[in-house]
Design a protein around this motif. Structure first.
Motif, PDB file in Angstrom:
ATOM      1  N   ILE A  85       0.778  -1.230   0.000  1.00 23.43           N
ATOM      2  CA  ILE A  85       0.000   0.000   0.000  1.00 23.43           C
ATOM      3  C   ILE A  85       0.821   1.299   0.000  1.00 23.43           C
ATOM      4  O   ILE A  85       0.609   2.165  -0.848  1.00 23.43           O
ATOM      5  N   SER A  86       1.786   1.435   0.899  1.00 22.52           N
ATOM      6  CA  SER A  86       2.509   2.712   0.975  1.00 22.52           C
ATOM      7  C   SER A  86       3.319   2.958  -0.300  1.00 22.52           C
ATOM      8  O   SER A  86       3.443   4.096  -0.755  1.00 22.52           O
ATOM      9  N   LEU A  89       0.943   3.696  -3.447  1.00 22.49           N
ATOM     10  CA  LEU A  89       0.424   5.072  -3.503  1.00 22.49           C
ATOM     11  C   LEU A  89       1.404   6.036  -4.161  1.00 22.49           C
ATOM     12  O   LEU A  89       1.004   7.069  -4.682  1.00 22.49           O
ATOM     13  N   VAL A  90       2.688   5.715  -4.119  1.00 23.25           N
ATOM     14  CA  VAL A  90       3.671   6.653  -4.674  1.00 23.25           C
ATOM     15  C   VAL A  90       4.523   6.030  -5.781  1.00 23.25           C
ATOM     16  O   VAL A  90       5.674   6.407  -5.977  1.00 23.25           O
ATOM     17  N   CYS A 123       5.159  -5.853   1.893  1.00 28.35           N
ATOM     18  CA  CYS A 123       5.793  -4.765   2.651  1.00 28.35           C
ATOM     19  C   CYS A 123       7.143  -5.171   3.258  1.00 28.35           C
ATOM     20  O   CYS A 123       7.246  -6.194   3.930  1.00 28.35           O
ATOM     21  N   ILE A 124       8.170  -4.359   3.019  1.00 23.92           N
ATOM     22  CA  ILE A 124       9.495  -4.664   3.559  1.00 23.92           C
ATOM     23  C   ILE A 124       9.915  -3.672   4.639  1.00 23.92           C
ATOM     24  O   ILE A 124      11.103  -3.502   4.921  1.00 23.92           O
ATOM     25  N   ALA A 125       8.952  -2.998   5.255  1.00 21.63           N
ATOM     26  CA  ALA A 125       9.211  -2.107   6.387  1.00 21.63           C
ATOM     27  C   ALA A 125      10.157  -0.963   6.013  1.00 21.63           C
ATOM     28  O   ALA A 125      11.203  -0.750   6.643  1.00 21.63           O
ATOM     29  N   ALA A 126       9.796  -0.255   4.963  1.00 19.21           N
ATOM     30  CA  ALA A 126      10.514   0.969   4.604  1.00 19.21           C
ATOM     31  C   ALA A 126       9.475   1.951   4.059  1.00 19.21           C
ATOM     32  O   ALA A 126       9.729   2.677   3.104  1.00 19.21           O
ATOM     33  N   CYS A 127       8.293   1.934   4.678  1.00 19.98           N
ATOM     34  CA  CYS A 127       7.106   2.593   4.115  1.00 19.98           C
ATOM     35  C   CYS A 127       7.260   4.093   3.960  1.00 19.98           C
ATOM     36  O   CYS A 127       6.681   4.697   3.059  1.00 19.98           O
ATOM     37  N   THR A 128       8.043   4.709   4.835  1.00 19.53           N
ATOM     38  CA  THR A 128       8.226   6.159   4.743  1.00 19.53           C
ATOM     39  C   THR A 128       9.295   6.495   3.706  1.00 19.53           C
ATOM     40  O   THR A 128       9.549   7.654   3.426  1.00 19.53           O
ATOM     41  N   GLU A 129       9.932   5.469   3.139  1.00 15.99           N
ATOM     42  CA  GLU A 129      10.982   5.634   2.129  1.00 15.99           C
ATOM     43  C   GLU A 129      10.491   5.127   0.775  1.00 15.99           C
ATOM     44  O   GLU A 129      11.273   4.737  -0.079  1.00 15.99           O
ATOM     45  N   ARG A 142      13.197   5.412  -1.896  1.00 15.46           N
ATOM     46  CA  ARG A 142      12.675   6.453  -2.798  1.00 15.46           C
ATOM     47  C   ARG A 142      13.289   6.304  -4.187  1.00 15.46           C
ATOM     48  O   ARG A 142      13.943   7.212  -4.716  1.00 15.46           O
TER      49      ARG A 142
ATOM     50  N   THR B  91       4.088  -0.346   8.383  1.00 23.54           N
ATOM     51  CA  THR B  91       4.809  -0.288   9.661  1.00 23.54           C
ATOM     52  C   THR B  91       6.319  -0.256   9.465  1.00 23.54           C
ATOM     53  O   THR B  91       6.886  -1.127   8.800  1.00 23.54           O
ATOM     54  N   TYR B  92       6.932   0.739  10.047  1.00 24.53           N
ATOM     55  CA  TYR B  92       8.382   0.889   9.933  1.00 24.53           C
ATOM     56  C   TYR B  92       8.867   1.570  11.188  1.00 24.53           C
ATOM     57  O   TYR B  92       8.783   2.777  11.314  1.00 24.53           O
ATOM     58  N   ARG B  95      12.442  -1.985  12.706  1.00 21.00           N
ATOM     59  CA  ARG B  95      13.676  -2.118  11.919  1.00 21.00           C
ATOM     60  C   ARG B  95      14.641  -0.994  12.270  1.00 21.00           C
ATOM     61  O   ARG B  95      15.847  -1.221  12.442  1.00 21.00           O
ATOM     62  N   ARG B 126      13.204 -10.378  11.609  1.00 23.52           N
ATOM     63  CA  ARG B 126      12.666 -10.702  10.292  1.00 23.52           C
ATOM     64  C   ARG B 126      13.794 -11.050   9.318  1.00 23.52           C
ATOM     65  O   ARG B 126      14.831 -10.378   9.283  1.00 23.52           O
ATOM     66  N   HIS B 249       0.543   9.562   0.886  1.00 23.52           N
ATOM     67  CA  HIS B 249       0.476  10.885   0.259  1.00 23.52           C
ATOM     68  C   HIS B 249       0.694  12.035   1.233  1.00 23.52           C
ATOM     69  O   HIS B 249      -0.179  12.889   1.393  1.00 23.52           O
ATOM     70  N   PRO B 253       6.909  12.147   4.496  1.00 20.51           N
ATOM     71  CA  PRO B 253       6.773  10.837   5.141  1.00 20.51           C
ATOM     72  C   PRO B 253       7.934  10.618   6.098  1.00 20.51           C
ATOM     73  O   PRO B 253       9.063  11.059   5.828  1.00 20.51           O
TER      74      PRO B 253
END
Lengths: 206, 452
Positions: A85-86, A89-90, A123-129, A142, B91-92, B95, B126, B249, B253
């Protein structure tokens, strides 16, 4: 079809001793096999079964549950593009399609030269990147199509080996538990109340 | 806007170049919490954590001190298992804690193990997180060499081995009984509770405490500063600080450690110190407040505080601290399909409603996206949802051993109730639900009357 090398057999025994029960070492040993050969070979599973005292079918049963274990060779570089999802979206899907087009393969496939495998991953847990990808489980954040192209160029010429070892190698630093300072395994049926708990209990009600 | 100026607790070393090394850790107060813990009794450490009202940071949000207390007395050995299998979409945080501050986690493991009487700890990371594995391996090696782990820690009678263990790619292993199965060398399939509550019958059927990485990372601070001071932060049921990942969005972020309870969703999404708002000319369509399993929230929820009770009462959850923001350009049918595909792929296959239900949900959503939707597809989707989680309620009812199946219902009920017109436009029909949808966050648009 490879079994463990002599050195890896020693390492496998060392890993097994860290657990109260040998079967707990199954997943770590599958990782060791994949590190040695780039995938998990049938003979490696047989060897693991011998080492931990289970059947080869049990080893396969566990192995086949986990996405990281490959039962056949994959590319030297496993390119995992997140489309969850994250990232979606981008531009995660567009990134995946760009890389598929560039390499001429669909996700789940390997290039003819054996260099790249592409996967469309969760998801690989880098959602804000986002959008993000991993190459052999090393992160890239990014990622623009241009950055992906540059990365693929580098990988084609093995220019990032310091950063990205060949598929199968996860942590390049291993845990070492020195015998002299080991506390020892807590084995069910053998381990008693820990001394610090017993002492504290005695201090409260002597 | 209320943006707290409380200083961070677990993210203080994120900006340091050497925060992950033993030298860097010791130079910034490292292992002081362990010393404070070892100076008092294990029971007193447990009381301190109870006084802090520390909620588990994994997703379920259960009070950590209470969880520790569930181990039956007199049954040994006990184990501590660290859940570092972070994989909930959006979720981040764990890590980052493992890569940037592994010693803080190890110190938390030591404090918890001392308190509960665990004689061995397993740190389950993980599989896909190679750098976290490397950093933790190095940190453990250094901590063993310096006498912080192993036999007679810091000259006391407290002894503990901490074993680093990697997963191999399976979301379900984040469920604590599945994680234990995995640690025993098996397929990661959840166990039935009861009887297999980990505190009573966990690893090797011994009493086992499974704690999330962020939960444990709070312990050094709590031991150094006191549980009471921790409990002064936050509000209501949610005390202390918490890491939130704001993705999707937003202009900025990022992962932000904010004070629980006083900070709101609006702060996190719009404040320049955090998410910084949406792009130019964009408006908010929806946001996921607590990871992919959580029912979606909308404009009307923005002023809710980041507090477990308030968010739960509104029909969703803070879950794993993952806020995914969707602006008005979002194709919600696609977003919904993508989240559902995740659950379909990650279902372990043990329970029929989840194994069959999630994969059919994914297939039906996919055909709608591909322009092959049928007029009764919306009713079909909701009927399947009702079979997986009767009443489509919040908290969800389960027909399965673990909550993975019901988690796939949240995005569908959210998207279908709120954005029914977008689905109807693709597949036709009336979009009416054949079943009751009772979850409080499953709200139609404010200008629509439900059922008309």
């Amino acid at each position: 079809m490879p079994r463990f090398t002599a050195d890896n057999t020693i390492l496998a025994h060392e890993i097994i001793t860290r657990y109260p029960r040998p079967k707990s070492a199954l997943i770590p040993l599958l990782h060791l096999a994949q590190e040695q050969d780039g995938y998990v070979a049938d003979d490696a599973m047989e060897h693991i079964a011998e080492l931990i005292g289970v059947t080869a079918a049990e080893v396969l049963g566990t192995c086949s549950f986990y996405e990281m274990f490959k039962l056949a060779p994959v590319g030297e570089y496993l390119v995992n593009v997140c489309t969850n999802i994250s990232c979606l979206l981008v531009g995660g899907e567009e990134l995946l399609h760009h890389i598929e087009t560039r390499l001429g393969i669909k996700s789940g496939h390997t290039t003819e030269d054996g260099k790249f495998t592409v996967e469309d991953v969760e998801c690989i847990a880098a959602c804000t990147e986002a959008p993000c990808l991993q190459v052999n489980y090393r992160y890239f954040s990014r990622v623009t199509p241009e950055a992906a192209d540059a990365l693929i160029d580098d990988l084609l010429h093995d220019r990032r080996l310091d950063e990205i070892p060949k598929h199968g190698v996860l942590a390049r630093t291993r845990q070492q538990i020195p015998a002299a300072t080991r506390a020892g395994n807590a084995v069910p049926g053998e381990a008693e109340e820990p001394v610090w708990i017993r002492r504290a209990r005695a201090e409260v009600s002597p | 806007m209320t943006v707290s100026d409380a200083p961070p607790i677990v993210s203080t070393r994120f900006a340091l170049d050497n925060g992950h090394t033993l030298t860097g850790y010791l130079a910034t107060g490292g292992y002081e919490g362990l010393r404070a813990a070892l100076a008092i009794s294990p029971t007193a450490v447990g009381e301190e954590v109870k006084a802090a009202s520390l909620l588990g940071r994994g997703g379920a949000g259960f009070p950590a001190g209470t969880k520790w207390g569930f181990c039956p007395p007199g049954v040994w050995p006990r184990y501590l298992v660290v859940n570092g299998d972070e994989s909930e979409p959006g979720t981040y945080k764990d890590r980052l804690l493992m890569e940037k501050d592994p010693h803080q986690l190890i110190e938390g493991v030591l404090i918890a193990s001392y308190a509960i009487g665990a004689a061995q700890a397993f740190l389950y990371v993980r599989g896909e997180m190679a750098l976290a594995q490397e950093r933790i391996a190095q940190a453990l090696n250094d901590a063993y060499a310096a006498g912080y782990i192993g036999k007679n820690i810091l000259g006391t009678d407290f002894s503990l081995d901490v074993v680093l263990h990697w997963g191999a790619g399976a979301y379900i292993v984040g469920e604590e009984t599945a994680l234990i199965e995995s640690l025993e060398g098996n397929r990661g399939m959840p166990r039935l509770k009861p009887p297999f509550f980990p505190a009573a019958k966990g690893l090797y059927l011994q009493p086992t405490v499974v704690n999330n990485v962020e939960t444990l990372a709070n312990l050094p601070w709590i031991m150094t500063n006191g549980g009471a001071r921790f409990a002064e932060l936050g509000a209501e049921t949610s005390r202390g600080m918490r890491l939130f990942a704001v993705s999707g969005h937003v202009v900025k972020p990022g992962v932000y450690e904010v004070e629980f309870g006083v900070t709101t969703f609006r702060d996190l999404i719009f404040d320049p110190a955090y998410g910084g708002g949406l792009g130019d000319g964009r408006s908010l369509k929806a946001f996921i407040p607590g990871g992919a399993s959580a029912p979606w929230f909308y404009d009307e929820h923005l002023d809710l505080p980041l507090e477990a009770g308030a968010v739960g009462a509104a029909g969703s959850m803070l879950g794993s601290g993952a806020i995914v923001v969707m602006d008005n350009t979002t194709d919600v049918v696609k977003a919904c399909w993508r989240v559902v595909r995740f659950f379909a792929r990650e279902s372990c296959g043990k329970c029929t409603p989840c194994r069959e239900g999630t994969s059919w949900l994914e297939k039906v959503l996919r055909r709608i996206l591909d322009g092959e939707g049928r007029p009764d597809d919306i009713a079909l989707l909701l009927d399947v949802c009702d079979n997986i989680s009767p009443g489509i309620a919040w908290p969800p009812k389960q027909t399965t051993i673990c909550p993975l199946g019901p988690s796939a219902v949240s995005p569908i009920a959210s998207a279908l109730v709120r954005f029914r017109d977008e689905f109807v436009a693709l597949c036709g029909g009336t979009g009416e639900s054949p079943v009751a949808i009772t979850g409080k966050a499953y709200l139609p648009k404010p200008n629509e009357v439900a059922g008309v």
